[in-house]
Design an enzyme around this catalytic site. Structure first.
Site, PDB file in Angstrom:
ATOM      1  N   GLU A 172      27.295  37.485   4.888  1.00 17.50           N
ATOM      2  CA  GLU A 172      26.004  37.486   4.193  1.00 17.50           C
ATOM      3  C   GLU A 172      24.899  38.190   4.960  1.00 17.50           C
ATOM      4  OE1 GLU A 172      24.953  33.524   3.024  1.00 17.50           O
ATOM      5  OE2 GLU A 172      26.547  33.414   1.547  1.00 17.50           O
ATOM      6  N   GLU A 379      33.062  32.043  -0.436  1.00 13.41           N
ATOM      7  CA  GLU A 379      32.331  30.766  -0.455  1.00 13.41           C
ATOM      8  C   GLU A 379      31.940  30.427  -1.875  1.00 13.41           C
ATOM      9  OE1 GLU A 379      28.846  30.351   2.059  1.00 13.41           O
ATOM     10  OE2 GLU A 379      29.870  31.349   3.719  1.00 13.41           O
TER      11      GLU A 379
HETATM   12  C1  PNW Z   1      25.552  30.435   2.837  1.00 14.49           C
HETATM   13  N1  PNW Z   1      19.889  31.657  -0.089  1.00 14.49           N
HETATM   14  O1  PNW Z   1      24.198  30.381   3.130  1.00 14.49           O
HETATM   15  C2  PNW Z   1      26.226  30.507   4.187  1.00 14.49           C
HETATM   16  O2  PNW Z   1      27.198  31.511   4.323  1.00 14.49           O
HETATM   17  C3  PNW Z   1      26.713  29.193   4.683  1.00 14.49           C
HETATM   18  O3  PNW Z   1      26.721  29.204   6.080  1.00 14.49           O
HETATM   19  C4  PNW Z   1      25.884  28.083   4.097  1.00 14.49           C
HETATM   20  O4  PNW Z   1      26.174  26.839   4.660  1.00 14.49           O
HETATM   21  C5  PNW Z   1      26.135  28.084   2.606  1.00 14.49           C
HETATM   22  O5  PNW Z   1      25.866  29.359   2.036  1.00 14.49           O
HETATM   23  C6  PNW Z   1      25.353  27.034   1.836  1.00 14.49           C
HETATM   24  O6  PNW Z   1      23.981  27.288   1.893  1.00 14.49           O
HETATM   25  C7  PNW Z   1      23.182  30.697   2.257  1.00 14.49           C
HETATM   26  O7  PNW Z   1      18.757  31.197   0.219  1.00 14.49           O
HETATM   27  C8  PNW Z   1      21.914  30.237   2.593  1.00 14.49           C
HETATM   28  O8  PNW Z   1      20.031  32.393  -1.098  1.00 14.49           O
HETATM   29  C9  PNW Z   1      20.834  30.557   1.818  1.00 14.49           C
HETATM   30  C10 PNW Z   1      21.006  31.349   0.699  1.00 14.49           C
HETATM   31  C11 PNW Z   1      22.269  31.805   0.342  1.00 14.49           C
HETATM   32  C12 PNW Z   1      23.349  31.472   1.142  1.00 14.49           C
END
Ligand code: PNW
Length: 480
Positions: A172, A379
């Site tokens: 990401e 994921e």
């Molecule tokens: C992902 N957003 O994080 C990550 O790859 C993981 O480590 C995390 O635990 C999981 O999704 C759940 O949040 C994100 O704000 C964090 O759009 C924030 C965003 C998207 C993905």
């Protein structure tokens, strides 16, 4: 009947990889042990005000010490694959030069443990824990970080490049660039649009250089990949030209700045122009495009929720992207006239709308544009306020429902021709959910943070039946 009523059993293709995912900083703990250097998440989480409740990853799930137990847990659950990340500062404490043999040995043991149990290792080289020493020199705003990343990739590849099945360079990069350097809600906590766009480019470059470096040293013919959190962005009113333009701009900044260089070999000129008042893009130099575009054996897609936007008329208070904590800057630079709308319920504990149709739509959009590109869901999952009941089990029917409906959506995409090779549920364990600390539980396995005892939730038992059979049962044949 709506798309979400799924009454018949759905069979996934043979070889489809059902697994689950974690990330080093979120589960390992042992933050100052065996020679690990500090990362930007150590610094960020130890700075008051950044993370809920002052939580840190110092101990997390203590996976570093409980790796054998966790490997056995994966066997119990019948997982085919395990997606984990390698902590750069555990392997190279200052991000450059000297290797920490104990750090490398830990991942070598992990990979051996997976293979001994018949579980496919999917390794991510970077899931956000940049060595602090590199951040001190500018981090991802600095081109040299991309070059250091390639060196790190090469030395990890030398050690594990005979055993890892899938190499993922970055997890990401959108989050790293726009949350780390744009909104400041993630480490290193910088809120500056120019820095965010510099990070976008240097992350893309790091990916390309790392694939090239890995190819030089690995010996087992693995798959190469990157994982993107692509945003499925819908215009509020599809017949409003202004809303459609708002959605297109959001797509440009969030998705096309990654997809286009990675898969098409160039940045989208119109996005560079649309953001030209925020950065001059002079850090993109001739030749970078060909370094970034490397054939990808599989593109990792992370999906949680879609987004809905409209043109903002400048009146009143603008709604912000759902779920985003209050931050000093914006994760959506250049989108001053775009408003993110609440999409209604049901919501997960993150406040994210549950909408599996967005996953199908996203997979089809990528599949239609790049039909030859294999995809993997690296994921998907949900946080809920799980509690352990008196009998010692954790009943999480909402998570089962979330997973079942998203897997049905993935199956529909496969039936419509998308080459989808696997699904990794986020997450194996409850863990450190970044700025939300331990307040959000994404695991299919419950973790008691006092005792560190792991307890498979009902969803884990449900998921293990799916992994073992390859068949997603219809709602009516569900045994809850
Ligand atoms: C992902 N957003 O994080 C990550 O790859 C993981 O480590 C995390 O635990 C999981 O999704 C759940 O949040 C994100 O704000 C964090 O759009 C924030 C965003 C998207 C993905």
């Amino acid at each position: 009947s709506t798309d979400d009523d799924q009454d018949s059993d759905l069979t996934f293709p043979p070889g489809f990889l059902f697994g689950s995912a974690t990330a080093a900083y979120q589960i390992e703990g042992a933050a100052a042990e065996d020679g690990r250097g500090p990362s930007i998440w150590d610094t960020f989480s130890h700075t008051p005000g950044n993370v809920w409740n002052g939580d840190t990853g110092d101990i997390a799930c203590d996976h570093y010490h409980r790796v054998e137990e966790d490997l056995d847990l994966m066997v119990t659950l019948g997982l085919h694959a395990y997606r984990f990340s390698i902590s750069w500062p555990r392997v190279q404490p200052t991000g450059r030069g000297a290797v920490n043999p104990a750090g490398l040995a830990f991942y070598s043991r992990l990979v051996d443990g997976l293979l001994a149990r018949g579980i496919t290792p999917i390794a991510t080289l970077y899931h956000w824990d940049l060595p602090q020493a590199l951040e001190d020199e500018g981090g991802w705003t600095n081109r040299a970080t991309a070059e250091a990343f390639a060196d790190y990739a090469r030395l990890v590849g030398r050690e594990l490049g005979d055993r890892v099945a899938v190499w993922t360079t970055l997890n990401e990069p959108w989050c790293t660039a726009y949350l780390g350097y744009g909104s400041g809600g993630h480490a290193p906590g910088i809120a500056d649009a120019d820095s965010a766009f510099r990070a976008v480019h240097h992350l893309n470059l790091a990916h390309g250089l790392a694939i090239t470096a890995l190819r030089e040293v690995v010996t087992n013919n693995p798959q190469y990949s990157i994982t993107l959190n692509l945003h499925l962005i819908r215009p509020d009113n599809p017949s409003s030209a202004a809303d459609v333009a708002a959605a297109r701009l959001a797509d440009g900044v969030a998705n096309r700045l990654f997809l286009d260089p990675l898969l098409n070999g160039h940045y989208p000129e119109w996005v560079l122009e649309a953001t030209g008042h925020l950065t001059d893009w002079s850090f993109v130099t001739a030749g970078d495009a060909s370094l970034i575009r490397q054939p990808l054996d599989v593109l990792g897609v992370n999906y949680y929720t879609p987004q809905r936007v409209r043109e903002w008329d400048g009146v009143g208070t603008k709604q912000s992207a759902d779920g985003a904590p209050r931050t000093p800057g914006t994760a959506w630079p250049g989108l001053d006239h775009v408003e993110f709308l609440d999409q209604g319920g049901p919501h997960t504990a993150m406040g994210w709308t549950v909408d599996p149709s967005g996953l199908e739509e996203l997979l089809l959009a990528i599949g239609n544009e790049w039909p030859a590109q294999p995809l993997m869901i690296t994921e998907n999952g949900a946080a809920y306020n799980d509690v352990m009941s008196a009998d010692g089990s954790v009943h999480d029917p909402a998570r089962i429902d979330y997973l079942r409906r998203h897997l049905a959506a993935a199956h529909r995409a496969i039936e419509r021709g998308v080459n989808l090779t696997g699904y990794q549920v986020w997450s194996l364990l409850d863990n450190f959910e970044w700025s939300f600390g331990y307040s959000k539980r994404f695991g299919i396995v419950h973790v008691n943070y006092d005792t560190l005892v792991r307890t498979p939730k009902d969803s884990a038992l449900w998921y293990s039946r799916l992994a073992r059979s390859g068949v997603l049962r219809g709602e009516s044949s569900e045994i809850r």
